[in-house]
Design an enzyme around this catalytic site. Structure first.
Site, PDB file in Angstrom:
ATOM      1  N   LYS A 182       1.012  24.889 135.960  1.00 59.14           N
ATOM      2  CA  LYS A 182       1.503  24.335 134.692  1.00 59.14           C
ATOM      3  C   LYS A 182       2.626  23.359 135.012  1.00 59.14           C
ATOM      4  O   LYS A 182       3.327  23.512 136.006  1.00 59.14           O
ATOM      5  CB  LYS A 182       2.074  25.452 133.807  1.00 59.14           C
ATOM      6  CG  LYS A 182       1.051  26.409 133.244  1.00 59.14           C
ATOM      7  CD  LYS A 182       1.742  27.456 132.374  1.00 59.14           C
ATOM      8  CE  LYS A 182       0.792  28.558 131.933  1.00 59.14           C
ATOM      9  NZ  LYS A 182      -0.242  28.106 130.999  1.00 59.14           N
ATOM     10  N   ARG A 213      -8.425  35.763 130.911  1.00 56.42           N
ATOM     11  CA  ARG A 213      -9.787  36.249 130.685  1.00 56.42           C
ATOM     12  C   ARG A 213     -10.364  36.865 131.952  1.00 56.42           C
ATOM     13  O   ARG A 213     -11.204  37.774 131.892  1.00 56.42           O
ATOM     14  CB  ARG A 213     -10.667  35.105 130.153  1.00 56.42           C
ATOM     15  CG  ARG A 213     -10.809  33.939 131.069  1.00 56.42           C
ATOM     16  CD  ARG A 213     -11.303  32.680 130.376  1.00 56.42           C
ATOM     17  NE  ARG A 213     -10.251  32.018 129.602  1.00 56.42           N
ATOM     18  CZ  ARG A 213     -10.411  30.874 128.941  1.00 56.42           C
ATOM     19  NH1 ARG A 213     -11.594  30.266 128.923  1.00 56.42           N
ATOM     20  NH2 ARG A 213      -9.414  30.330 128.281  1.00 56.42           N
TER      21      ARG A 213
HETATM   22  N1  BES Z   1      -0.886  32.290 129.082  1.00 56.46           N
HETATM   23  C1  BES Z   1      -1.588  31.093 128.787  1.00 56.46           C
HETATM   24  C2  BES Z   1      -1.723  30.818 127.303  1.00 56.46           C
HETATM   25  C3  BES Z   1      -0.430  30.609 126.542  1.00 56.46           C
HETATM   26  C4  BES Z   1       0.105  29.347 126.428  1.00 56.46           C
HETATM   27  C5  BES Z   1       0.201  31.660 125.935  1.00 56.46           C
HETATM   28  C6  BES Z   1       1.279  29.163 125.725  1.00 56.46           C
HETATM   29  C7  BES Z   1       1.371  31.472 125.213  1.00 56.46           C
HETATM   30  C8  BES Z   1       1.900  30.226 125.105  1.00 56.46           C
HETATM   31  C9  BES Z   1      -2.978  31.169 129.395  1.00 56.46           C
HETATM   32  O1  BES Z   1      -3.102  31.875 130.572  1.00 56.46           O
HETATM   33  C10 BES Z   1      -3.385  29.762 129.702  1.00 56.46           C
HETATM   34  O2  BES Z   1      -2.780  29.176 130.547  1.00 56.46           O
HETATM   35  N2  BES Z   1      -4.401  29.290 129.002  1.00 56.46           N
HETATM   36  C11 BES Z   1      -4.887  27.961 129.179  1.00 56.46           C
HETATM   37  C12 BES Z   1      -6.396  28.042 129.260  1.00 56.46           C
HETATM   38  C13 BES Z   1      -7.050  26.771 129.699  1.00 56.46           C
HETATM   39  C14 BES Z   1      -6.724  26.476 131.152  1.00 56.46           C
HETATM   40  C15 BES Z   1      -8.527  26.913 129.528  1.00 56.46           C
HETATM   41  C16 BES Z   1      -4.457  27.127 127.989  1.00 56.46           C
HETATM   42  O3  BES Z   1      -4.427  27.630 126.868  1.00 56.46           O
HETATM   43  O4  BES Z   1      -4.111  25.961 128.201  1.00 56.46           O
HETATM   44 MG    MG Z   2      -2.706  30.706 132.311  1.00 56.54          MG
END
Ligand code: BES
Ligand code: MG
Ligand code: ZN
Length: 459
Positions: free
Chosen positions: A239, A313
């Site tokens: 990220k 997931r």
């Molecule tokens: N933990 C994150 C989702 C999240 C983002 C929770 C902001 C709370 C606040 C999750 O693991 C993630 O990174 N999801 C990605 C999925 C994508 C790579 C398909 C997302 O939502 O960008």
């Molecule tokens: Mg993630």
């Protein structure tokens, strides 16, 4: 002598025109004022559209919060007037909501504060005999939620995959909750390969925790599956571009399940429930799983890791397989899963997917207890978005749309009978602003929702 305050309703001072005219133009729902030299808090007549239990919680939380920084240590309120004002036939529910909001209003995350002020304000009801049980339930609900908040707020250097289970063991020692912690060896022998893959870049080993509470063996088994990523950097698909400190809260699903089990056990609910927590840290490292890697799950399915940041997931899949193995009659998983859920529904409502009838039941439960959820559809036509060139499917969608739904579709592939199953995406509601019984930081979302859903499915 400790200082105290009376909480009065407009109706109780209806003969005092001076005070009434003083509070009349105030916008606030309650006004601290002086009445015959005594300090009182006057609650204004709530508007028709504000006669909800949530409004009672918010009001109680705001009053408690406003007193927390004062010298006042005690407050008194007339329960009958409270019930009458909110025009409710569900008398107990009004008292529960008020106590719950009151106790949570002064919640503070104080673990890392050198100076801790006691900011609790005792609440007394005029006739509390009749409502002693409701008062107790309100307290139990608040403390379960506070437990979820504490876990979620805690920092990733303190609460990590190895310490999280210890906190749970301590919390549930001498209770009816059985805590069973699986370490890396058992995780290997149980072929929980999502956990093994995601945790590979972390200095902490993965853990799988089972929290079992059997209030009534004859009830259907409810499995609550929670995502417990103690920090989500994204892994190799790192990220970037924003303050990531809130990613210490990526174990909010596991915290929700822990809070729900605490709520159920402390209220001696007649349920048969098991919490299944997948606890890992998602880190980039030379040992990390890489984009393109394939994970082979215990149920034979293979998944191409399209993006290591879609890690939630990958680990929930192990939890869902386990729930199936245990022959759970109802399965709910909960997770801070997708930014897309937050984009779709904002920061006041979680998303729920799966069995539509159950999702609708859950929506009703949340509307009453404060943990709001709204159904999203699992659209079959989007299944193909998960196609992979060389594995059975991918962990990300090949389209830039419906991110929350495709995550739900991914999870659905890991339950043999999706009719039993619900998926709650709480990414948007993981945190809250400072208002009512919420403080800025973790909401403690999901503890009440999962507990009340479990009770409903056990009736
Ligand atoms: N933990 C994150 C989702 C999240 C983002 C929770 C902001 C709370 C606040 C999750 O693991 C993630 O990174 N999801 C990605 C999925 C994508 C790579 C398909 C997302 O939502 O960008
Ligand atoms: Mg993630
Ligand atoms: Zn995550």
């Amino acid at each position: 002598m400790s200082k105290s305050v009376k909480i009065l309703f407009e109706e109780e001072i209806k003969n005092n025109q001076v005070v009434l005219s003083f509070i009349k133009d105030r916008k606030e729902e309650f006004v601290p004022t002086l009445l015959n030299d005594e300090s009182v808090i006057i609650i204004k007549e709530p508007k028709e559209n504000k006669l909800t239990l949530e409004n009672i919680r918010m009001l109680a939380g705001s009053i408690a919060k406003s007193l927390a920084n004062s010298e006042i240590e005690k407050a008194e309120i007339n329960n009958e007037t409270l019930i009458k004002t909110f025009n409710s036939n569900e008398k107990e529910d009004v008292i529960i909501a008020f106590v719950e909001g009151w106790n949570l209003g002064t919640y503070k995350f104080v673990t890392y504060k050198s100076e801790i002020k006691n900011n609790k304000v005792d609440l007394n009801f005029t006739n509390n005999q009749e409502y002693s049980q409701a008062i107790q339930i309100g307290k139990v609900r608040a403390s379960a939620m506070a437990f979820s908040r504490d876990l979620t707020n805690d920092t990733a250097n303190e609460l990590n995959p190895e310490t999280f289970p210890e906190v749970l063991k301590e919390e549930f020692a001498n209770t009816e909750v059985e805590v069973n912690v699986l370490g890396k060896k058992e995780i290997e022998s149980k072929e929980m390969n999502g956990l093994l893959a995601v945790s590979r870049g972390s200095k902490y080993e993965p853990r799988f925790v089972e929290l079992k509470y059997v209030g009534d063996e004859s009830k259907p088994l409810v499995a609550l599956v929670g995502k417990g990523v103690t920090f989500d950097t994204g892994g190799i698909s790192l990220k970037s571009g924003r303050d990531l400190s809130d990613m210490r809260m990526d174990m909010g699903g596991a915290a929700a399940v822990s809070g729900a089990i605490k709520l159920l056990a402390e209220s001696k609910a007649n349920v048969n429930v098991i919490g299944l927590l997948q606890i890992v840290e998602n880190m980039p490292d030379s040992n990390s799983m890489l984009p393109g890697d394939v994970i082979r799950y215990k149920n034979g399915k293979t998944v191409q890791v399209g993006n290591t940041d879609a890690e939630g997931r990958l680990i929930l899949a192990d939890g869902l397989i386990r729930a199936d193995e245990l022959n759970a009659d109802f399965i709910v998983n909960i997770a801070t899963l997708t930014g897309a859920a937050a984009v779709a529904l904002g920061s006041e409502t979680g998303a729920v997917m799966g069995n539509l009838e159950y999702a609708s039941e859950m929506r009703t439960i949340g509307a009453k207890n404060g943990d709001n959820v709204w159904p999203l559809p699992l659209i079959d036509a989007y299944e193909s978005y998960l196609d992979s060139d060389y594995a059975d499917f991918s962990n990300i969608s090949n389209k830039g749309e419906a991110g929350a739904i495709t995550a739900g579709l991914f999870l659905r592939r890991f339950v043999t009978n999706p009719e039993k199953w619900l998926h709650v995406d709480m990414a948007g509601v993981m945190e809250s602003d400072n208002k009512g019984y919420y403080t800025k930081s973790a909401r403690g979302f999901g503890a009440r929702l999962l507990a009340d859903y479990t009770v409903e499915k056990s009736e």
